[in-house]
Design a protein around this motif. Structure first.
Motif, PDB file in Angstrom:
ATOM      1  N   PHE A  91      -5.336  -3.084   0.066  1.00  0.00           N
ATOM      2  CA  PHE A  91      -4.400  -3.114  -1.060  1.00  0.00           C
ATOM      3  C   PHE A  91      -3.129  -2.419  -0.603  1.00  0.00           C
ATOM      4  O   PHE A  91      -3.120  -1.224  -0.332  1.00  0.00           O
ATOM      5  N   GLY A  94       1.014  -2.827  -3.879  1.00  0.00           N
ATOM      6  CA  GLY A  94       0.729  -3.503  -5.145  1.00  0.00           C
ATOM      7  C   GLY A  94       0.021  -4.833  -5.041  1.00  0.00           C
ATOM      8  O   GLY A  94      -0.139  -5.529  -6.040  1.00  0.00           O
ATOM      9  N   GLU A  95      -0.392  -5.236  -3.826  1.00  0.00           N
ATOM     10  CA  GLU A  95      -1.180  -6.479  -3.769  1.00  0.00           C
ATOM     11  C   GLU A  95      -2.271  -6.431  -2.708  1.00  0.00           C
ATOM     12  O   GLU A  95      -2.205  -5.654  -1.761  1.00  0.00           O
ATOM     13  N   PHE A  96      -3.261  -7.292  -2.906  1.00  0.00           N
ATOM     14  CA  PHE A  96      -4.349  -7.397  -1.942  1.00  0.00           C
ATOM     15  C   PHE A  96      -3.895  -8.263  -0.770  1.00  0.00           C
ATOM     16  O   PHE A  96      -3.395  -9.358  -0.973  1.00  0.00           O
ATOM     17  N   VAL A  97      -4.053  -7.738   0.443  1.00  0.00           N
ATOM     18  CA  VAL A  97      -3.635  -8.476   1.632  1.00  0.00           C
ATOM     19  C   VAL A  97      -4.879  -8.779   2.464  1.00  0.00           C
ATOM     20  O   VAL A  97      -5.674  -7.889   2.771  1.00  0.00           O
TER      21      VAL A  97
END
Lengths: 120, 207
Positions: A91, A94-97
């Motif tokens: 994470f 702010g986003e799941f990579v």
């Protein structure tokens, strides 16, 4: 190649020479683009499945670093010869990579173990 | 150079000398008593599984967090989901498990289960399927039990040792290879979360 790791390959028809003998992997994907499309599909479908969604969070908070094992049949992705795919996420900002993905089960999944000296 | 973090039952070894440019760059061996959960054995020697060592400790701490919060709706949902997963993996649960948590590692999956009294770990170590060490043949799948309290205490002990002594070294190795720090604040946070839950649990028991 004296590291005793284990490597699974995406079956893309590669030819790999082991002890002077060529080994051809089955061709499930024709190109890197096709593989990328497949992974996008797997990730999108896993994210829509409430069971997998639950695994992205710990009591409502995004998990910073984790892996999931995705049963392709369960998420409705059909690829001949690959049954289970492992995905590793972080994470970040702010986003799941998605950091990496590899097949773990299926008849086309070959395993190369350098420490053991060959294909299994 | 292998470094070792050892509890009463849990032992973790990490090789600080090798780094593979990959998402799982270090080599790590994880045992619970005589069971090899992560890692391989070739020609009589133990070898590490490729590992993101921060994720490894985060996984163990998450298992403890779940063990200490069995009443949480999230933990109950995870338990329901992973009870299905563990059965699909071919394991037979004994029926007294109140928490089941699937931890995914590079070449292994283990299921950390709690009965409230005992920590029961079912594992499938894929690297051991190919072992040539007689003592590990046929041991790629198994189950090991330790008292729940001792499991949590071990995870806290080895995590603290890792965070205090080795994480700074790991971080330096990562920076040497990638040019930037990765950061492991979240492992510390998980550690303190478990410490707090564990203390509350002890207070309740001692009342």
């Amino acid at each position: 190649m004296d590291e005793a790791g284990k490597t699974t390959f995406w079956p893309m028809g590669q030819r790999i020479v082991v002890n002077g003998q060529a080994k051809q992997l089955p061709k499930v994907f024709n190109s890197e683009e096709e593989l990328a499309r497949f992974l996008r599909e797997v990730v999108n479908k896993a994210l829509k499945d409430p069971d997998y969604q639950e695994k992205f969070f710990k009591n409502g908070v995004p998990k910073p670093n984790f892996g999931i094992s995705v049963d392709l049949k369960k998420v409705g992705v059909n690829v001949d010869g690959i049954d289970v795919v492992k995905l590793e996420f972080k994470f970040e900002d702010g986003e799941f990579v998605l950091k990496t993905a590899y097949p773990t089960k299926g008849w086309t999944v070959e395993t190369f173990i350098p420490g053991k000296g060959g294909w299994q | 150079m292998w470094v070792t973090m050892k509890g009463k039952h849990l032992t973790v070894k990490i090789d600080l000398k090798r780094y593979l440019s990959s998402p799982d760059p270090f080599f790590l061996v994880f045992t619970v008593n005589e069971h090899l959960l992560l890692g391989a054995c070739w020609r009589g020697e133990l070898e590490g599984d490729e590992s993101d060592v921060y994720r490894f400790f985060y996984n163990l701490l998450t298992a403890c967090y779940y063990f200490l919060r069995p009443e949480s709706p999230h933990v109950q949902r995870i338990t329901k989901i992973d009870k299905r997963n563990i059965e699909e993996e071919g394991f037979q649960l004994r029926g007294d498990e109140v928490v089941v948590y699937q931890a995914v590692e590079r070449n292994a999956i283990y299921y950390a289960c709690s009965t409230g009294r005992v920590a029961r770990i079912y594992y499938h170590n894929e690297l051991l399927e190919f072992t040539d060490c007689p003592e590990y043949m046929g041991k790629h799948k198994g189950v090991v039990e330790v008292p729940l309290k001792e499991f949590v205490e071990d995870v806290l002990k080895i995590s603290k040792e890792f965070l205090d002594e080795y994480a700074p070294i790991i971080e330096r190795i990562i920076i040497e290879h990638t040019g930037e720090p990765e950061g492991y604040d979240y492992v510390w946070e998980s550690y303190y979360e478990v410490v707090e839950l564990y203390r509350k649990r002890l207070d309740l028991e001692n009342r």
